[in-house]
Scaffold this motif. Structure first.
Motif, mmCIF file in Angstrom:
data_model
loop_
_atom_site.group_PDB
_atom_site.id
_atom_site.type_symbol
_atom_site.label_atom_id
_atom_site.label_comp_id
_atom_site.label_asym_id
_atom_site.label_seq_id
_atom_site.Cartn_x
_atom_site.Cartn_y
_atom_site.Cartn_z
ATOM 1 N N SER A 37 -14.777 -9.948 -5.679
ATOM 2 C CA SER A 37 -15.412 -9.338 -6.853
ATOM 3 C C SER A 37 -14.779 -7.988 -7.188
ATOM 4 O O SER A 37 -14.708 -7.611 -8.354
ATOM 5 N N SER A 38 -14.326 -7.275 -6.157
ATOM 6 C CA SER A 38 -13.762 -5.955 -6.442
ATOM 7 C C SER A 38 -12.353 -6.056 -7.044
ATOM 8 O O SER A 38 -11.835 -5.088 -7.559
ATOM 9 N N PHE A 39 -11.744 -7.244 -6.968
ATOM 10 C CA PHE A 39 -10.392 -7.413 -7.514
ATOM 11 C C PHE A 39 -10.363 -8.072 -8.897
ATOM 12 O O PHE A 39 -9.324 -8.116 -9.538
ATOM 13 N N THR A 40 -11.470 -8.603 -9.331
ATOM 14 C CA THR A 40 -11.468 -9.323 -10.610
ATOM 15 C C THR A 40 -11.517 -8.343 -11.780
ATOM 16 O O THR A 40 -11.970 -7.206 -11.642
ATOM 17 N N ASP A 99 -4.216 -1.277 -3.570
ATOM 18 C CA ASP A 99 -4.464 -0.327 -2.472
ATOM 19 C C ASP A 99 -5.833 0.335 -2.623
ATOM 20 O O ASP A 99 -6.595 0.452 -1.670
ATOM 21 N N ARG A 100 -6.122 0.762 -3.859
ATOM 22 C CA ARG A 100 -7.363 1.501 -4.077
ATOM 23 C C ARG A 100 -8.588 0.619 -3.790
ATOM 24 O O ARG A 100 -9.497 1.021 -3.069
ATOM 25 N N ARG A 101 -8.566 -0.592 -4.333
ATOM 26 C CA ARG A 101 -9.721 -1.469 -4.132
ATOM 27 C C ARG A 101 -9.887 -1.883 -2.678
ATOM 28 O O ARG A 101 -10.993 -1.954 -2.161
ATOM 29 N N LEU A 102 -8.778 -2.153 -2.049
ATOM 30 C CA LEU A 102 -8.841 -2.561 -0.647
ATOM 31 C C LEU A 102 -9.379 -1.422 0.224
ATOM 32 O O LEU A 102 -10.263 -1.626 1.066
ATOM 33 N N ALA A 124 -8.218 8.320 4.525
ATOM 34 C CA ALA A 124 -7.374 8.354 5.728
ATOM 35 C C ALA A 124 -6.730 6.986 5.962
ATOM 36 O O ALA A 124 -5.803 6.853 6.754
ATOM 37 N N ILE A 125 -7.219 5.966 5.256
ATOM 38 C CA ILE A 125 -6.726 4.604 5.505
ATOM 39 C C ILE A 125 -5.440 4.362 4.728
ATOM 40 O O ILE A 125 -5.393 4.562 3.520
ATOM 41 N N THR A 126 -4.424 3.924 5.439
ATOM 42 C CA THR A 126 -3.168 3.615 4.739
ATOM 43 C C THR A 126 -2.961 2.097 4.733
ATOM 44 O O THR A 126 -3.326 1.398 5.680
ATOM 45 N N ILE A 127 -2.406 1.638 3.626
ATOM 46 C CA ILE A 127 -2.104 0.204 3.505
ATOM 47 C C ILE A 127 -0.579 0.080 3.540
ATOM 48 O O ILE A 127 0.109 0.506 2.607
ATOM 49 N N GLY A 128 -0.072 -0.495 4.616
ATOM 50 C CA GLY A 128 1.383 -0.657 4.748
ATOM 51 C C GLY A 128 1.890 -1.822 3.899
ATOM 52 O O GLY A 128 1.098 -2.607 3.356
ATOM 53 N N ASP A 129 3.227 -1.951 3.812
ATOM 54 C CA ASP A 129 3.820 -3.019 2.985
ATOM 55 C C ASP A 129 3.389 -4.411 3.459
ATOM 56 O O ASP A 129 3.062 -5.278 2.646
ATOM 57 N N VAL A 181 3.758 -4.382 -9.008
ATOM 58 C CA VAL A 181 3.323 -3.552 -10.155
ATOM 59 C C VAL A 181 1.842 -3.194 -10.076
ATOM 60 O O VAL A 181 1.402 -2.230 -10.696
ATOM 61 N N LYS A 182 1.091 -3.964 -9.294
ATOM 62 C CA LYS A 182 -0.350 -3.676 -9.168
ATOM 63 C C LYS A 182 -0.648 -2.970 -7.845
ATOM 64 O O LYS A 182 -1.787 -2.931 -7.397
ATOM 65 N N ARG A 183 0.371 -2.425 -7.231
ATOM 66 C CA ARG A 183 0.223 -1.837 -5.894
ATOM 67 C C ARG A 183 -0.918 -0.810 -5.824
ATOM 68 O O ARG A 183 -1.764 -0.839 -4.937
#
Ligand SMILES: C[S@@+](CC[C@H](N)C(=O)[O-])C[C@H]1O[C@@H](n2cnc3c(N)ncnc32)[C@H](O)[C@@H]1O
Length: 289
Positions: free
Chosen positions: A77-80, A43-46, A11-16, A37-39
């Motif tokens: 750690s979740s982004f590396t 988004d998924r990790r966040l 349900a969580i949206t990540i805006g621009d 390009v990594k959008r």
């Protein structure tokens, strides 16, 4: 047959603006660059971090994370990207024993300490590979106090490193004789590094962009900084390399990954072409070799 259920939508949206904010935050803190390009990846990790921490909006999560060091470390750690394996780019280990260590030891006395830094070490395969390679391939290994430190920004990866427990994929490049000597097989098909080797490496959390934290580790004869700068831009590369420069002894060496180079980012180093690979040596009047 019943169709498989579609993935549960968050349900969580990540805006621009939020996307830009997290990319900017991660870049300023870690040097890693995430663009449009990594959008999807970002988004998924966040979203995963927001949900796992019990929040339901970016704003609440971000405010909490800024004040919570543990969550900040989990977020990073979740982004590396921790891709690594034993004996990766093995020719560089060969260069270490055939060319670099003979130069490094020229200016030392038998019994002195040689300091090697695997930065970043991810889940530990690289610093353990150095130790195994030296034991297997360097006849003079017992003449020196070899200290190997493994560091990374990713605390989750560092926990794996300290445990020394690996899947078969990590060992795919190791000769069977080496695997048999340094690992025991667990009942579930994993490979446990022998305790002597596990305890021979010191693992620490280090952010390569944090000059003071880097300096606290003292000076090293060799830094292996492989396959991290590809995730940086020129500006953060320059800063990271400057910090590493300060952590090298005069004439110390840096190994980079095969897709990385110092061109465009540093004139602080002399380019050294060895048979196996190109290395970078700290520019100094008293340089080794
Ligand atoms: C692809 S791995 C490379 C591991 C190993 N050096 C190799 O070549 O197999 C890249 C690592 O860089 C680490 N990293 C990214 N930014 C960092 C930073 N600012 N400081 C320290 N480590 C960082 C990541 O956590 C990740 O484990």
């Amino acid at each position: 047959m019943m169709p498989t259920a579609p993935p549960k939508d968050s349900a969580i949206t990540i805006g621009d603006a939020e996307f830009d904010r997290i990319c900017d935050f991660l870049y300023r803190r870690t040097g890693m660059i995430f663009g449009e390009v990594k959008r999807h990846y970002v988004d998924r990790r966040l979203r995963e971090r927001i949900e796992a921490s019990g929040h339901d909006s970016f704003r609440d999560y971000f405010t909490m994370m800024l004040a919570d060091t543990d969550e900040y470390e989990r977020l990073v750690s979740s982004f590396t990207i921790n891709e690594t394996y034993f004996y990766r780019e093995e020719y560089q280990f060969r260069c270490l024993t055939t060319s670099v260590l003979p130069l490094v030891t020229q200016h030392k006395r038998r019994g002195d300490t040689i300091r090697l830094w695997s930065l970043p070490c991810a889940t530990g395969e690289e610093p353990y590979s150095i130790a195994i390679w030296l034991l297997e391939n360097w006849a003079s290994v017992d003449d020196w106090q070899v200290e190997i430190v493994g560091s990374d920004i990713d605390t989750t990866a560092l926990r794996t490193a300290a445990a020394g427990l690996y899947g078969a994929r990590s060992l795919m490049r190791l000769p069977t004789s080496v695997t048999d000597r340094y690992f025991t097989r667990t009942e579930d098909g994993h490979f446990q590094l022998i305790p002597d080797l596990c305890s021979s490496i010191r693992f620490t959390r280090v952010n390569v962009m944090d000059r003071a934290a880097m300096a606290a580790h003292g000076r090293f004869d060799v830094i292996l900084c492989r396959n991290m700068l590809i995730y940086f831009d020129d500006k953060s590369r320059r800063e990271a390399i400057g910090n590493m420069y300060d952590c090298l002894v005069d004439g110390g060496f840096i190994f980079l990954g095969h897709a990385e180079s110092m061109s465009r980012v540093s004139s602080l180093f002399q380019v050294r072409r060895f048979d196996e690979t190109i290395l970078y040596q700290k520019n100094t009047e008293t340089a080794h070799g």
